[in-house]
Design an enzyme around this catalytic site. Sequence first.
Site, PDB file in Angstrom:
ATOM      1  N   GLY A  78      -3.801   5.029  -0.189  1.00  0.00           N
ATOM      2  CA  GLY A  78      -2.816   4.171  -0.851  1.00  0.00           C
ATOM      3  C   GLY A  78      -3.303   3.567  -2.160  1.00  0.00           C
ATOM      4  O   GLY A  78      -2.704   2.635  -2.682  1.00  0.00           O
ATOM      5  N   LYS A 131       4.340   5.980   7.984  1.00  0.00           N
ATOM      6  CA  LYS A 131       3.908   4.586   8.221  1.00  0.00           C
ATOM      7  C   LYS A 131       5.108   3.708   8.604  1.00  0.00           C
ATOM      8  O   LYS A 131       6.026   4.193   9.258  1.00  0.00           O
ATOM      9  CB  LYS A 131       3.142   4.051   7.008  1.00  0.00           C
ATOM     10  CG  LYS A 131       2.011   4.986   6.591  1.00  0.00           C
ATOM     11  CD  LYS A 131       1.044   4.381   5.616  1.00  0.00           C
ATOM     12  CE  LYS A 131      -0.025   5.413   5.265  1.00  0.00           C
ATOM     13  NZ  LYS A 131      -1.074   4.891   4.407  1.00  0.00           N
ATOM     14  N   ASN A 154       2.743  11.167   6.973  1.00  0.00           N
ATOM     15  CA  ASN A 154       2.678   9.924   7.746  1.00  0.00           C
ATOM     16  C   ASN A 154       3.571   8.898   7.045  1.00  0.00           C
ATOM     17  O   ASN A 154       3.220   8.394   5.986  1.00  0.00           O
ATOM     18  CB  ASN A 154       1.209   9.458   7.784  1.00  0.00           C
ATOM     19  CG  ASN A 154       1.056   8.076   8.397  1.00  0.00           C
ATOM     20  OD1 ASN A 154       1.978   7.544   9.024  1.00  0.00           O
ATOM     21  ND2 ASN A 154      -0.122   7.477   8.225  1.00  0.00           N
ATOM     22  N   HIS A 182      -5.989   5.797  12.749  1.00  0.00           N
ATOM     23  CA  HIS A 182      -5.753   5.659  11.309  1.00  0.00           C
ATOM     24  C   HIS A 182      -6.458   4.395  10.823  1.00  0.00           C
ATOM     25  O   HIS A 182      -6.531   3.402  11.550  1.00  0.00           O
ATOM     26  CB  HIS A 182      -4.243   5.576  11.037  1.00  0.00           C
ATOM     27  CG  HIS A 182      -3.942   5.636   9.574  1.00  0.00           C
ATOM     28  ND1 HIS A 182      -4.055   4.541   8.757  1.00  0.00           N
ATOM     29  CD2 HIS A 182      -3.574   6.665   8.777  1.00  0.00           C
ATOM     30  CE1 HIS A 182      -3.761   4.898   7.520  1.00  0.00           C
ATOM     31  NE2 HIS A 182      -3.463   6.184   7.500  1.00  0.00           N
ATOM     32  N   SER A 223      -4.381   9.406  -0.871  1.00  0.00           N
ATOM     33  CA  SER A 223      -3.794   9.614  -2.200  1.00  0.00           C
ATOM     34  C   SER A 223      -3.590  11.081  -2.567  1.00  0.00           C
ATOM     35  O   SER A 223      -3.823  11.484  -3.705  1.00  0.00           O
ATOM     36  CB  SER A 223      -4.619   8.894  -3.276  1.00  0.00           C
ATOM     37  OG  SER A 223      -4.567   7.495  -3.070  1.00  0.00           O
ATOM     38  N   GLY A 263       0.438  10.116   2.967  1.00  0.00           N
ATOM     39  CA  GLY A 263       1.216   8.898   3.185  1.00  0.00           C
ATOM     40  C   GLY A 263       2.328   8.798   2.151  1.00  0.00           C
ATOM     41  O   GLY A 263       3.382   9.424   2.269  1.00  0.00           O
TER      42      GLY A 263
HETATM   43  P1  PGA Z   1      -1.702   7.826   1.123  1.00  0.00           P
HETATM   44  O1  PGA Z   1      -1.958   7.572   2.684  1.00  0.00           O
HETATM   45  O2  PGA Z   1      -1.386   9.275   0.969  1.00  0.00           O
HETATM   46  O3  PGA Z   1      -0.536   6.941   0.767  1.00  0.00           O
HETATM   47  O4  PGA Z   1      -2.951   7.449   0.424  1.00  0.00           O
HETATM   48  C1  PGA Z   1      -2.658   8.500   3.452  1.00  0.00           C
HETATM   49  C2  PGA Z   1      -2.751   8.026   4.855  1.00  0.00           C
HETATM   50  O5  PGA Z   1      -2.813   6.803   5.065  1.00  0.00           O
HETATM   51  O6  PGA Z   1      -2.761   8.819   5.811  1.00  0.00           O
END
Ligand code: PGA
Length: 251
Positions: free
Chosen positions: A172, A11, A9, A95, A212, A233
């Site tokens: 995140g 974003k 993703n 999400h 994460s 992400g």
């Molecule tokens: P992240 O995001 O891997 O940066 O924690 C995951 C997500 O929001 O799908």
Amino acid sequence: MKIPLLVGNWKMNKTIAEAKELAQDLKEKLKGSKGREVVICPPFTALACVSEIIRNSNIKLGAQNMHYELKGAYTGEISPEFLLEIGCQYVLIGHSERREYFKEDDTFLNKKINTALKTGLSPIFCVGEKLSQREEGKTFSVIEGQIRTGLAGIKDGVERLTIAYEPVWAIGTGRNASPEQAAEVHNFIRKLTKEIYGEEIAQNLRIIYGGSVTPENIDGLMAKEEIEGVLVGGASLRAESFLRIINYSKS
Ligand code: PGA
């Protein structure tokens, strides 16, 4: 055995030029990867060019959001038909950033899942508790509410649904759920979907983890049979780290 689903993703990251470069890089280096389903979800503006690049590759295209109507006076929104036309197979729904910043609730998300399935897209429905809810012992009741409302009345096409368990406190933050914590919630989700859809359908639904995920923790997460893929992400924004995640080693 279900094929593990590994979703990137992006974003609100990557200009068209940057998106092309990353997609190209992934495509070239992924040639040998078998037995894993890989999906990338670039921002809307980069979907068309990324779609061209990954055509005839083993990478699939996903969108990060969609509207529940097919057309009409919805300024700024994107129809599922536009996504299909551009080559998307998957779409993220609900999400936690959509829930938090754009106030999307489960009743609203239910309409999106319904339309996504009807039009032939494969929705990835994201659910997860906040830290305060976990600390108050409400994890299961929060997830249950999200799933019961989000999937209310949804039946046709449900075999194309994926559920992503993404604890909000892990997104995140660099603090992933432990494989045991994730597996516990995945088991709960499986039981709940069995109650809703019956054994056979529920057994075939994929339940993936997000929050994460990194090259360092992927092997441990995927070692749990309950975890049937990941939604990534930050670590999907560089080819090297996403490839390491895709090529996780099976224990
Ligand atoms: P992240 O995001 O891997 O940066 O924690 C995951 C997500 O929001 O799908």
